[in-house]
Design an enzyme around this catalytic site. Structure first.
Site, PDB file in Angstrom:
ATOM      1  N   ASP A 191      -7.335  -4.919  -5.085  1.00  0.00           N
ATOM      2  CA  ASP A 191      -8.539  -4.230  -4.600  1.00  0.00           C
ATOM      3  C   ASP A 191      -8.260  -2.719  -4.581  1.00  0.00           C
ATOM      4  O   ASP A 191      -8.144  -2.114  -3.521  1.00  0.00           O
ATOM      5  CB  ASP A 191      -8.922  -4.734  -3.200  1.00  0.00           C
ATOM      6  CG  ASP A 191     -10.196  -4.066  -2.685  1.00  0.00           C
ATOM      7  OD1 ASP A 191     -11.026  -3.652  -3.519  1.00  0.00           O
ATOM      8  OD2 ASP A 191     -10.357  -3.955  -1.451  1.00  0.00           O
ATOM      9  N   ASP A 240       0.864  -1.187   0.000  1.00  0.00           N
ATOM     10  CA  ASP A 240       0.000   0.000   0.000  1.00  0.00           C
ATOM     11  C   ASP A 240       0.898   1.233   0.000  1.00  0.00           C
ATOM     12  O   ASP A 240       2.038   1.171   0.475  1.00  0.00           O
ATOM     13  CB  ASP A 240      -0.915   0.014   1.233  1.00  0.00           C
ATOM     14  CG  ASP A 240      -2.136   0.912   1.038  1.00  0.00           C
ATOM     15  OD1 ASP A 240      -3.237   0.375   0.795  1.00  0.00           O
ATOM     16  OD2 ASP A 240      -1.987   2.146   1.123  1.00  0.00           O
ATOM     17  N   SER A 241       0.392   2.346  -0.538  1.00  0.00           N
ATOM     18  CA  SER A 241       1.201   3.567  -0.568  1.00  0.00           C
ATOM     19  C   SER A 241       1.060   4.368   0.722  1.00  0.00           C
ATOM     20  O   SER A 241       1.783   5.333   0.931  1.00  0.00           O
ATOM     21  CB  SER A 241       0.790   4.440  -1.758  1.00  0.00           C
ATOM     22  OG  SER A 241      -0.592   4.695  -1.690  1.00  0.00           O
ATOM     23  N   CYS A 270     -14.253  -0.795  -7.657  1.00  0.00           N
ATOM     24  CA  CYS A 270     -15.375  -0.195  -6.922  1.00  0.00           C
ATOM     25  C   CYS A 270     -15.788   1.133  -7.544  1.00  0.00           C
ATOM     26  O   CYS A 270     -16.470   1.934  -6.909  1.00  0.00           O
ATOM     27  CB  CYS A 270     -15.033  -0.034  -5.444  1.00  0.00           C
ATOM     28  SG  CYS A 270     -13.613   1.015  -5.162  1.00  0.00           S
TER      29      CYS A 270
HETATM   30  N1  SAH Z   1      -8.307  -3.918   0.305  1.00  0.00           N
HETATM   31  C1  SAH Z   1      -8.677  -3.007   1.363  1.00  0.00           C
HETATM   32  C2  SAH Z   1      -9.218  -1.694   0.848  1.00  0.00           C
HETATM   33  C3  SAH Z   1      -8.332  -0.979  -0.134  1.00  0.00           C
HETATM   34  S1  SAH Z   1      -8.675   0.709  -0.230  1.00  0.00           S
HETATM   35  C4  SAH Z   1      -9.690  -3.685   2.280  1.00  0.00           C
HETATM   36  O1  SAH Z   1     -10.337  -4.664   1.896  1.00  0.00           O
HETATM   37  O2  SAH Z   1      -9.834  -3.229   3.407  1.00  0.00           O
HETATM   38  C5  SAH Z   1      -7.492   1.287  -1.317  1.00  0.00           C
HETATM   39  C6  SAH Z   1      -6.100   1.411  -0.738  1.00  0.00           C
HETATM   40  O3  SAH Z   1      -5.233   1.688  -1.832  1.00  0.00           O
HETATM   41  C7  SAH Z   1      -5.867   2.543   0.261  1.00  0.00           C
HETATM   42  O4  SAH Z   1      -5.316   2.000   1.424  1.00  0.00           O
HETATM   43  C8  SAH Z   1      -4.850   3.481  -0.420  1.00  0.00           C
HETATM   44  O5  SAH Z   1      -3.857   3.959   0.485  1.00  0.00           O
HETATM   45  C9  SAH Z   1      -4.205   2.559  -1.411  1.00  0.00           C
HETATM   46  N2  SAH Z   1      -3.675   3.153  -2.648  1.00  0.00           N
HETATM   47  C10 SAH Z   1      -4.265   4.028  -3.491  1.00  0.00           C
HETATM   48  N3  SAH Z   1      -3.519   4.225  -4.596  1.00  0.00           N
HETATM   49  C11 SAH Z   1      -2.420   3.446  -4.463  1.00  0.00           C
HETATM   50  C12 SAH Z   1      -1.297   3.176  -5.281  1.00  0.00           C
HETATM   51  N4  SAH Z   1      -1.155   3.759  -6.487  1.00  0.00           N
HETATM   52  N5  SAH Z   1      -0.379   2.308  -4.832  1.00  0.00           N
HETATM   53  C13 SAH Z   1      -0.521   1.706  -3.626  1.00  0.00           C
HETATM   54  N6  SAH Z   1      -1.584   1.893  -2.819  1.00  0.00           N
HETATM   55  C14 SAH Z   1      -2.518   2.766  -3.226  1.00  0.00           C
END
Ligand code: SAH
Length: 387
Positions: free
Chosen positions: A291, A243-244, A331
């Site tokens: 996701d 995650d970022s 989503c």
């Molecule tokens: N899978 C999680 C929800 C994901 S929400 C669950 O089921 O609870 C989306 C996530 O993607 C967030 O935490 C956000 O910080 C991260 N994110 C958004 N863009 C990103 C990128 N380019 N690279 C890595 N993480 C990213």
């Protein structure tokens, strides 16, 4: 002037065909009344029912009740909330957090109610529903008897309704972190400042499904606080969570410890970069989860979003070991089901792999998707397998 609304034939037709919204352009006579509930009439002054009225919004009216003699008060809200709560009664056996009211899909337009154990987080997303804050809080007390009610009214759509964006305690007390039990896994939700109302409840059953199929070396992309990773770790040997957001990963670490799981590695990185680097290293994974956040938050962002979805799916398919499984989701409301399948097909064609569709997935029981109200459905998900 009158406190009733009169709608055009087009507006009336929308209700007749199962969608609760009437736009500003279909309101022939605007009610001379503040935001709240108004009686709506058709062009021949025949009453069609009661609606939430939002004077500043493009969505002027949201149907509440087609009975012209309905009285929209605390007891009306109590009946609606009870019906919603009853629909979800079975979830109490497998999770401690679920959506009690999914807005339009539960006949409560622009109202979201999520339950986290003994606490409740609400979102009042229109001026019309905001006018019923008092009766709704009273009804929630009667139906759910929560220890506290928090309003996560910081959502961007509130601005379109002329409403302030705030996070506010409406009753009792709500802790900063709440432990959620989800099909045998535990994680901390952050109701005050986490995403949505504190967690992504809408992927609960999909996380369980991905966990059931997980094995070997697993990768959880866009992990947030690790909720997919925790389920993957039930069967996979080793899980990498990417995650970022460092803050989200810090909670993911805590969540792993909370479950006595020591097989998850946490990587703070941009998923696009991570997947490209993994591919050039020749890495292989038996299980991959994608996701991502909504890449297309508006219709105009759709073209760029399609490229983003295609890229991550293509790279994820290439990373699969023989027999490997990919769970992939979107989503973005603006990305339709057919478009989602097109992306997967086009990624499969470019991947150089033979990719088989194993299962199509959507939203869980507590996020019902009403066919005539497309806005109630936004999650598309699939499980595919590589030869
Ligand atoms: N899978 C999680 C929800 C994901 S929400 C669950 O089921 O609870 C989306 C996530 O993607 C967030 O935490 C956000 O910080 C991260 N994110 C958004 N863009 C990103 C990128 N380019 N690279 C890595 N993480 C990213």
């Amino acid at each position: 002037m009158s406190a009733d609304a009169v709608v055009s034939r087009k507006g009336a037709h929308r209700w007749a065909s199962g969608h609760p919204w009437i736009y500003r352009s279909a309101v022939a006579r605007r009610p001379d009344a503040p935001a709240g509930a108004v009686l709506v009439r058709d062009a021949s002054r025949h009453p069609l029912g009661w609606a939430l009225w939002s004077p500043a919004s493009e969505i002027s009216l949201r149907l509440l009740d087609a009975r012209a003699d309905a009285v929209i008060d605390a007891s009306w809200w109590r009946d609606r909330l009870r019906r919603s709560a009853d629909r979800r009664a079975s979830l109490g056996g497998v999770t401690s957090a679920w959506r009690v009211v999914h807005a339009e899909a539960d006949g409560c337009p622009s109202l979201v109610v999520d339950r986290y154990g003994e606490w409740v987080v609400v979102q009042l997303l229109s001026a019309g529903v905001e006018a019923f804050r008092g009766p709704i809080v009273q009804a929630l007390g009667d139906v759910l008897a929560p220890a506290g009610i928090l309003a996560r009214n910081d959502a961007a759509v509130r601005a379109k309704e002329g409403l302030a964006r705030t996070t506010e305690l409406l009753a009792g007390d709500v802790p900063r972190e709440i432990e959620v039990r989800e099909h045998g896994v535990r994680y901390l939700a952050a109701p005050w400042d986490g995403q949505k109302t504190g967690a992504f409840l809408d992927q609960r059953e999909n996380r369980v499904r991905a966990g059931q199929l997980a094995r070997g070396r697993a990768l959880d992309c866009f992990s947030y606080h690790g909720s997919f990773a925790l389920h993957l770790a039930q069967r996979a040997e080793r899980v990498t969570a990417v995650d970022s957001s460092g803050a989200a990963l810090a909670r993911a670490r805590e969540n792993a410890a909370r479950n006595d799981i020591s097989t998850i590695d946490f990587v703070e990185a941009d998923v696009f970069d991570f997947l490209r680097d993994a591919e050039s290293r020749g890495d292989r994974y038996d299980t991959v989860v994608l996701d991502p956040p909504a890449f297309a938050k508006t219709r105009s962002a759709l073209a760029a979003a399609l490229r983003g979805y295609k890229e991550i799916n293509l790279r994820a398919m290439r990373l699969l070991a023989p027999g490997g499984m990919l769970f992939t989701a979107s989503c973005s409301f603006h990305l339709s089901k057919p478009m989602f399948l097109d992306i997967l097909t086009s990624a499969a064609a470019d991947s150089g792999r033979r990719i088989t569709l194993r299962q199509l997935l959507g939203q869980p029981l507590d996020h019902p998707e009403v066919l005539t109200i497309p806005e109630t459905g936004y999650i598309k998900a699939a499980i595919v397998e590589a030869d």
